[in-house]
Design a protein around this motif. Structure first.
Motif, mmCIF file in Angstrom:
data_model
loop_
_atom_site.group_PDB
_atom_site.id
_atom_site.type_symbol
_atom_site.label_atom_id
_atom_site.label_comp_id
_atom_site.label_asym_id
_atom_site.label_seq_id
_atom_site.Cartn_x
_atom_site.Cartn_y
_atom_site.Cartn_z
ATOM 1 N N LYS A 187 28.503 28.219 33.049
ATOM 2 C CA LYS A 187 28.246 28.061 34.499
ATOM 3 C C LYS A 187 28.866 29.276 35.186
ATOM 4 O O LYS A 187 30.060 29.318 35.460
ATOM 5 C CB LYS A 187 28.899 26.761 34.990
ATOM 6 N N PRO A 188 28.042 30.309 35.447
ATOM 7 C CA PRO A 188 28.596 31.502 36.091
ATOM 8 C C PRO A 188 28.802 31.255 37.581
ATOM 9 O O PRO A 188 28.276 30.288 38.141
ATOM 10 C CB PRO A 188 27.489 32.546 35.877
ATOM 11 N N ALA A 189 29.539 32.143 38.224
ATOM 12 C CA ALA A 189 29.691 32.060 39.679
ATOM 13 C C ALA A 189 28.323 32.281 40.328
ATOM 14 O O ALA A 189 27.536 33.112 39.860
ATOM 15 C CB ALA A 189 30.677 33.121 40.160
ATOM 16 N N SER A 190 28.035 31.552 41.405
ATOM 17 C CA SER A 190 26.700 31.669 42.008
ATOM 18 C C SER A 190 26.498 33.043 42.649
ATOM 19 O O SER A 190 25.364 33.469 42.866
ATOM 20 C CB SER A 190 26.469 30.556 43.032
ATOM 21 N N LEU A 208 43.824 31.871 35.178
ATOM 22 C CA LEU A 208 43.804 31.693 36.638
ATOM 23 C C LEU A 208 44.309 32.942 37.359
ATOM 24 O O LEU A 208 44.293 34.024 36.803
ATOM 25 C CB LEU A 208 44.626 30.448 36.989
ATOM 26 N N GLY A 209 44.742 32.756 38.539
ATOM 27 C CA GLY A 209 45.088 33.903 39.373
ATOM 28 C C GLY A 209 46.326 34.645 38.899
ATOM 29 O O GLY A 209 47.084 34.177 38.049
ATOM 30 N N GLY A 210 46.533 35.842 39.459
ATOM 31 C CA GLY A 210 47.724 36.633 39.161
ATOM 32 C C GLY A 210 48.282 37.216 40.449
ATOM 33 O O GLY A 210 47.621 37.193 41.489
ATOM 34 N N ASN A 211 49.499 37.702 40.382
ATOM 35 C CA ASN A 211 50.113 38.358 41.539
ATOM 36 C C ASN A 211 51.087 39.386 40.968
ATOM 37 O O ASN A 211 52.298 39.261 41.093
ATOM 38 C CB ASN A 211 50.816 37.318 42.414
ATOM 39 N N ALA A 215 28.516 24.245 42.456
ATOM 40 C CA ALA A 215 29.633 24.410 41.512
ATOM 41 C C ALA A 215 30.389 23.104 41.283
ATOM 42 O O ALA A 215 30.670 22.736 40.134
ATOM 43 C CB ALA A 215 30.584 25.486 42.028
ATOM 44 N N ALA A 216 30.700 22.407 42.368
ATOM 45 C CA ALA A 216 31.516 21.194 42.225
ATOM 46 C C ALA A 216 30.744 20.120 41.460
ATOM 47 O O ALA A 216 31.291 19.441 40.589
ATOM 48 C CB ALA A 216 31.924 20.691 43.600
ATOM 49 N N GLU A 217 29.442 20.001 41.779
ATOM 50 C CA GLU A 217 28.600 18.981 41.139
ATOM 51 C C GLU A 217 28.445 19.270 39.631
ATOM 52 O O GLU A 217 28.636 18.380 38.795
ATOM 53 C CB GLU A 217 27.230 19.055 41.808
ATOM 54 N N ARG A 246 43.508 27.227 42.333
ATOM 55 C CA ARG A 246 43.095 25.997 43.046
ATOM 56 C C ARG A 246 42.024 25.246 42.275
ATOM 57 O O ARG A 246 42.163 24.054 41.981
ATOM 58 C CB ARG A 246 42.561 26.368 44.450
ATOM 59 N N VAL A 247 40.950 25.933 41.879
ATOM 60 C CA VAL A 247 39.854 25.265 41.164
ATOM 61 C C VAL A 247 40.297 24.899 39.742
ATOM 62 O O VAL A 247 39.941 23.834 39.232
ATOM 63 C CB VAL A 247 38.578 26.140 41.158
ATOM 64 N N GLY A 248 41.120 25.732 39.129
ATOM 65 C CA GLY A 248 41.621 25.428 37.781
ATOM 66 C C GLY A 248 42.344 24.089 37.739
ATOM 67 O O GLY A 248 42.144 23.278 36.832
ATOM 68 N N PRO A 251 46.124 39.054 23.233
ATOM 69 C CA PRO A 251 46.159 37.631 23.622
ATOM 70 C C PRO A 251 46.325 37.544 25.132
ATOM 71 O O PRO A 251 47.441 37.565 25.646
ATOM 72 C CB PRO A 251 47.375 37.084 22.867
ATOM 73 N N PHE A 252 45.208 37.458 25.827
ATOM 74 C CA PHE A 252 45.186 37.562 27.292
ATOM 75 C C PHE A 252 45.480 36.200 27.903
ATOM 76 O O PHE A 252 44.812 35.213 27.593
ATOM 77 C CB PHE A 252 43.797 38.045 27.717
ATOM 78 N N GLY A 253 46.446 36.141 28.797
ATOM 79 C CA GLY A 253 46.698 34.866 29.464
ATOM 80 C C GLY A 253 48.021 34.876 30.191
ATOM 81 O O GLY A 253 48.809 35.811 30.066
#
Ligand code: NAD
Length: 493
Positions: A184-187, A260-263, A217-219, A240-242, A455-457
């Motif tokens: 399911k790619p991003a729209s 997920l996100g990074g900073n 996406a949510a459905e 948030r979505v994760g 090992p990405f994460g």
């Protein structure tokens, strides 16, 4: 000229979903437009699938699973290598599709195609080495061991910032392990995923094994998370979505991997040449117009070289060319949409209202509505949005520090823990930072840190699990233990 007209093979541009080896319209006729962020023009239209069509994709994957897992690992590897070779053969077309839908420069897009193909190559090899183990038996006359088996259907939900590589990093591993996938790619960026489906078909990957579903996406995600037959969910996207997907997957106790996100902090030690460090920091901040989970968001510079560093950083940043990704001189394309521009502006306003200095970044020079000029803020403090949030924009913030303990505390002052950069040649400082930084990946004296072997994460709220590298395939494998008892006793060696 339209996107299709510019491709050497227009069949790579598909305006359908791809389910069970067929190109699918929405059964209810629902569609949505995909926009070129550089021009706000419509590139094409994609179907919004009905719930029944998502269930049909799951049925197809389920039906195809037995034959795919039964292939020898070598046979799956051959098809994966054919898929990878096609990606490289059509590198220019794939880069063009990506630049149209995502906005990134052609140089970045070509780089992503190669990066994406490298994961398929890596996992084609790794699949052949999904070894079990023989265990020394503690039970008399028994043989003990483990076998690695594919976990089952994998749902892969991916973001718009790396429309191709985030799919291949997951799908390469899952397919090599023997699992069918539902992507399911991003729209915002479906066409890269659909081009990959076209190439998967040409690479003889059977119907039902590589599916691309599109819709709300949510459905769609809810259906995938609730489905018992989907055994693994791999998601790359926002924290948030994760969190939402982790919760939704609890009901069926799925294997969940989250990127997920990074900073990212970018730490510059007092021993560094400020110019050299500034060049690296600009590279680490502005790739993909700052819309990168590895982007150096918080640049922490030793007070003794801070001012010189700022001068060099500003010079280098202002030399970056902002424009349409298809123009050959462009370094930075547009942001993904107007909301991202609004958020970037809000982050800058927030910082300035809290005392930061806006050194550079004149938005009146932006070449279009979705563009944001590279911006530098100094005097950034931890109460500002630019520090606390993953800004996902070409906005850099610089903060001075005085000693190593202080900078480690500052760097770790975030809920995120994906990647960190450190620039210093002092081995004692390097070791201290390496051990003290709470991040899944630490890169010392190098902007480039990713690749198939890695090992990405992340740790903390940056995710669960690792993609790529020596353990990436494990996300799609179960360990089955066996005990063969009552065996004849064997003497000798
Ligand atoms: P996003 O979380 O908004 O979207 C990611 C995917 O989730 C998309 O397919 C989207 O359609 C879907 N989605 C959106 N809302 C949903 C909902 N309510 N329920 C279910 N699915 C939903 O993220 P994005 O804006 O597309 O991507 C940017 C984010 O991705 C950033 O936070 C970035 O750091 C992260 N990212 C992480 C990595 C990594 O490897 N750690 C790599 C690239 C991007």
């Amino acid at each position: 000229m339209s996107l299709a007209a510019r491709l050497s093979d227009p069949r790579l541009f598909r305006q359908y979903a791809y389910v069970n080896g067929r190109w699918a319209h929405s059964e209810a006729g629902r569609e949505e437009s995909v926009i070129d962020p550089a021009t706000d023009e419509v590139i094409g239209r994609i179907p919004v699938l009905e719930a029944a069509q998502i269930h049909a994709a799951i049925d197809a994957a389920d039906a195809a699973f037995a034959a795919w897992r039964a292939l020898r690992a070598e046979e799956r590897a051959e098809r994966l290598m054919a898929w990878r070779n096609l990606m490289l053969d059509y590198r220019e077309d794939l880069a063009l599709i990506m630049s149209f839908e995502q906005g990134k420069s052609m140089a970045d897009a070509r780089g992503e195609v190669e990066y994406g193909a490298s994961f398929v190559h890596w996992f084609a090899e790794e699949g052949k080495r999904a070894y079990g183990q023989t265990l020394p038996s503690h039970i008399p006359n028994a043989a003990l061991g483990t076998i690695k088996e594919p976990v089952g259907i994998a749902a892969l939900i991916t973001p718009w910032n790396f429309p191709l590589a985030m799919i291949t990093r997951k799908a390469g591993a899952a397919l090599a392990a023997g699992c069918p996938v539902i992507v399911k790619p991003a729209s915002e960026t479906p066409f890269s995923a659909l081009a990959l489906a076209e190439l998967a078909e040409r690479a003889n990957i059977p119907s039902g094994i590589f599916n691309v579903v599109l819709g709300d996406a949510a459905e769609v995600s809810q259906i995938l998370c609730n489905e018992e037959r989907i055994k693994a969910l791999s998601f790359t996207g926002s924290t948030r979505v994760g969190k939402l997907l982790l919760e939704q997957s609890a009901g069926t106790v799925k294997r969940v991997s989250l990127e997920l996100g990074g900073n990212a902090p970018f730490i510059v030690g007092p021993d560094m040449d400020p110019r050299e460090a500034a060049m690296a920091a600009v590279d680490a901040k502005f790739q993909t117009s700052g819309q990168d989970c590895l982007a150096a968001n918080r640049i922490l510079v030793h007070a003794s070289i801070h001012d010189e560093f700022v001068t060099h950083f500003t010079e280098r940043m202002q030399a970056l060319v902002v424009g349409n990704g298809r123009d050959s001189e462009t370094h930075l394309g547009p942001l993904i949409h107007a909301k991202a521009v609004e958020k970037a502006a809000a982050i800058v306003d927030d910082a300035v209202s809290r005392g930061a200095t806006l050194v550079a970044g004149d938005q009146s020079e932006a070449p279009g509505a979705n563009f944001f000029m590279p911006t530098l803020l100094t005097g950034v403090t931890s109460d500002m949005m630019v520090w606390r949030e993953e800004n996902f924009a070409p906005v850099a913030g610089i903060t001075p520090y005085n000693d190593d303990d202080e900078v480690i505390t500052m760097a770790n002052d975030t809920e995120y823990g994906l990647a960190a950069y450190a620039y210093t040649h002092d081995i004692r400082r390097i070791w201290k930072l390496l051990r003290g930084l709470e991040f899944g990946m630490v890169s010392v004296n190098s902007v480039k840190m990713t690749g198939p072997v890695v090992p990405f994460g992340g740790v903390k709220q940056s995710g669960l699990g690792r993609e790529g590298g020596p353990t990436g395939i494990d996300e799609y494998l179960e360990t089955k233990y066996y005990c063969l008892g009552a065996l004849p006793s064997v003497s000798g060696s």
